[in-house]
Write a protein that holds these residues in place. Structure first.
Motif, PDB file in Angstrom:
ATOM      1  N   VAL A 153       0.873  -1.171   0.000  1.00 22.47           N
ATOM      2  CA  VAL A 153       0.000   0.000   0.000  1.00 22.47           C
ATOM      3  C   VAL A 153       0.913   1.224   0.000  1.00 22.47           C
ATOM      4  N   GLY A 154       0.959   1.909  -1.100  1.00 22.69           N
ATOM      5  CA  GLY A 154       1.864   3.038  -1.229  1.00 22.69           C
ATOM      6  C   GLY A 154       1.147   4.365  -1.125  1.00 22.69           C
ATOM      7  N   ALA A 155       1.613   5.316  -1.898  1.00 22.69           N
ATOM      8  CA  ALA A 155       1.081   6.669  -1.839  1.00 22.69           C
ATOM      9  C   ALA A 155      -0.311   6.746  -2.458  1.00 22.69           C
ATOM     10  N   THR A 156      -1.022   7.818  -2.113  1.00 18.07           N
ATOM     11  CA  THR A 156      -2.344   8.092  -2.680  1.00 18.07           C
ATOM     12  C   THR A 156      -2.196   9.072  -3.829  1.00 18.07           C
ATOM     13  N   THR A 157      -2.962   8.850  -4.886  1.00 20.68           N
ATOM     14  CA  THR A 157      -2.970   9.776  -6.002  1.00 20.68           C
ATOM     15  C   THR A 157      -4.320  10.484  -6.084  1.00 20.68           C
ATOM     16  N   ALA A 158      -4.316  11.641  -6.744  1.00 17.45           N
ATOM     17  CA  ALA A 158      -5.522  12.467  -6.826  1.00 17.45           C
ATOM     18  C   ALA A 158      -5.748  12.917  -8.248  1.00 17.45           C
ATOM     19  N   VAL A 159      -7.013  13.013  -8.638  1.00 17.48           N
ATOM     20  CA  VAL A 159      -7.387  13.650  -9.906  1.00 17.48           C
ATOM     21  C   VAL A 159      -8.391  14.746  -9.584  1.00 17.48           C
ATOM     22  N   PHE A 160      -8.278  15.862 -10.298  1.00 19.39           N
ATOM     23  CA  PHE A 160      -9.115  17.016  -9.997  1.00 19.39           C
ATOM     24  C   PHE A 160      -9.364  17.808 -11.266  1.00 19.39           C
ATOM     25  N   GLY A 161     -10.387  18.676 -11.198  1.00 19.79           N
ATOM     26  CA  GLY A 161     -10.774  19.471 -12.348  1.00 19.79           C
ATOM     27  C   GLY A 161      -9.937  20.722 -12.517  1.00 19.79           C
ATOM     28  N   ALA A 162     -10.305  21.516 -13.522  1.00 14.08           N
ATOM     29  CA  ALA A 162      -9.514  22.686 -13.899  1.00 14.08           C
ATOM     30  C   ALA A 162      -9.407  23.707 -12.777  1.00 14.08           C
ATOM     31  N   GLU A 163     -10.414  23.802 -11.923  1.00 17.92           N
ATOM     32  CA  GLU A 163     -10.395  24.775 -10.822  1.00 17.92           C
ATOM     33  C   GLU A 163      -9.910  24.166  -9.510  1.00 17.92           C
ATOM     34  N   GLY A 164      -9.365  22.957  -9.582  1.00 16.15           N
ATOM     35  CA  GLY A 164      -8.825  22.323  -8.385  1.00 16.15           C
ATOM     36  C   GLY A 164      -9.819  21.504  -7.597  1.00 16.15           C
ATOM     37  N   LYS A 165     -11.059  21.380  -8.060  1.00 12.98           N
ATOM     38  CA  LYS A 165     -12.052  20.600  -7.332  1.00 12.98           C
ATOM     39  C   LYS A 165     -11.762  19.115  -7.511  1.00 12.98           C
ATOM     40  N   ALA A 166     -11.620  18.407  -6.397  1.00 11.34           N
ATOM     41  CA  ALA A 166     -11.251  16.994  -6.445  1.00 11.34           C
ATOM     42  C   ALA A 166     -12.321  16.158  -7.135  1.00 11.34           C
ATOM     43  N   LEU A 167     -11.879  15.242  -7.995  1.00  9.48           N
ATOM     44  CA  LEU A 167     -12.771  14.283  -8.632  1.00  9.48           C
ATOM     45  C   LEU A 167     -12.692  12.923  -7.949  1.00  9.48           C
ATOM     46  N   TYR A 168     -11.469  12.521  -7.566  1.00  6.12           N
ATOM     47  CA  TYR A 168     -11.307  11.242  -6.879  1.00  6.12           C
ATOM     48  C   TYR A 168      -9.903  11.130  -6.303  1.00  6.12           C
ATOM     49  N   PHE A 169      -9.791  10.302  -5.262  1.00  7.80           N
ATOM     50  CA  PHE A 169      -8.506   9.929  -4.658  1.00  7.80           C
ATOM     51  C   PHE A 169      -8.442   8.411  -4.632  1.00  7.80           C
ATOM     52  N   SER A 170      -7.245   7.854  -4.829  1.00  7.83           N
ATOM     53  CA  SER A 170      -7.137   6.402  -4.852  1.00  7.83           C
ATOM     54  C   SER A 170      -5.755   5.938  -4.408  1.00  7.83           C
ATOM     55  N   LYS A 171      -5.719   4.722  -3.860  1.00  6.23           N
ATOM     56  CA  LYS A 171      -4.456   4.052  -3.589  1.00  6.23           C
ATOM     57  C   LYS A 171      -3.860   3.439  -4.857  1.00  6.23           C
ATOM     58  N   GLU A 172      -4.670   3.351  -5.905  1.00  3.50           N
ATOM     59  CA  GLU A 172      -4.138   2.975  -7.202  1.00  3.50           C
ATOM     60  C   GLU A 172      -3.489   4.203  -7.844  1.00  3.50           C
ATOM     61  N   VAL A 173      -2.668   3.964  -8.855  1.00  2.00           N
ATOM     62  CA  VAL A 173      -2.045   5.070  -9.570  1.00  2.00           C
ATOM     63  C   VAL A 173      -3.011   5.534 -10.655  1.00  2.00           C
TER      64      VAL A 173
END
Length: 267
Positions: A153-173
């Motif tokens: 179980v490594g680091a968490t990654t994040a994806v977010f929209g153009a204004e910085g609003k988070a779309l999702y966080f995951s332990k997957e890459v």
């Protein structure tokens, strides 16, 4: 604005029991516990009015008070650090404008990461909470992929929209990237989520009343409770300024963190 930093710490970590008390050797060979190094990281942050360690374990309390930290005892029923921060804030009387959750397994958190979060909430009065993200270079991304291949179980990654609003966080890459497409020093489209949060007190209190949703339980990521309740999470891109960042999630991370402490010249 008054700012409180809470460092939530528990002994019964699922992945690494007792890790809060694990000794980490610095550049001079001096050993300090993980919780003490996290406390040191919090003390380096500017513009903070108070720092406390929140725990339910008397072994951690004894260790923390031994190096001069203020400790707030919280219940063993807290399911994660955010709930523990909410309980600590309530115990302290709630008289703060911003509460920062600086997790007790992230001793390499640079002070400007936290300062950038505080500044983001000050600049956006309607924002309820914020968290930092760090764009990966090829070296960091390679480490994430190596962890996943090894079943760690490594680091968490994040994806977010153009204004910085988070779309999702995951332990997957995420997003998906082709292995080996970036060398050590090139930038990638993957963002490392840094486990620090800054909340408005009202958002923190609301969180503690909500039950965990299925995504939070599947991923083991507390911030997903906000997204599952349709409360926005503001991602704030931070600059590592050439400094490596890593959290202590597994026993294998001790060697990596000690190496970075040595490279940074941290005692």
């Amino acid at each position: 604005m008054s700012v409180l930093i809470v460092i939530p710490a528990r002994y019964a970590s699922v992945r690494y029991p007792g890790k809060a008390l694990v000794p980490l050797r610095g550049a001079t060979g001096q050993e300090k516990s993980l919780i003490q190094r996290s406390w040191d990281a919090a003390q380096a942050v500017g513009g903070v009015d108070r720092v406390v360690i929140a725990t339910d374990d008397h072994r951690i309390r004894t260790e923390a008070e031994g190096f001069g930290a203020e400790v707030v005892m919280t219940s063993a029923t807290c399911r994660n650090g955010t709930e523990r921060c909410a309980e600590a804030l309530d115990a302290l009387g709630g008289a703060f404008d911003i509460v920062v959750n600086l997790q007790g397994d992230a001793p390499l958190t640079p002070p400007w990461f936290v300062e950038d979060l505080i500044a983001a909430l000050n600049a956006h009065p309607i924002a309820e909470m914020a968290t930092p993200v760090l764009r990966c270079d090829g070296r960091a991304l390679g480490g994430f992929l190596d962890d996943r291949r090894a079943g760690r179980v490594g680091a968490t990654t994040a994806v977010f929209g153009a204004e910085g609003k988070a779309l999702y966080f995951s332990k997957e890459v995420i997003p998906h990237v082709a292995d080996g497409a970036w060398d050590d020093h090139t930038v990638t489209p993957v963002f490392h989520h840094v486990g620090v949060y800054a909340y408005r007190p009202a958002a923190l209190a609301a969180y503690a009343r909500w039950t965990p949703g299925p995504l939070e339980q599947l991923e083991g990521l507390e911030q997903l409770r906000f997204l599952e309740r349709d409360h926005p999470v503001q991602c704030v891109e931070v600059d590592a300024r050439g400094q490596q960042f890593w959290e202590l999630n597994n026993p294998e991370d001790v060697t990596r963190i000690e190496r970075i402490l040595g490279e940074l010249g941290m005692a």
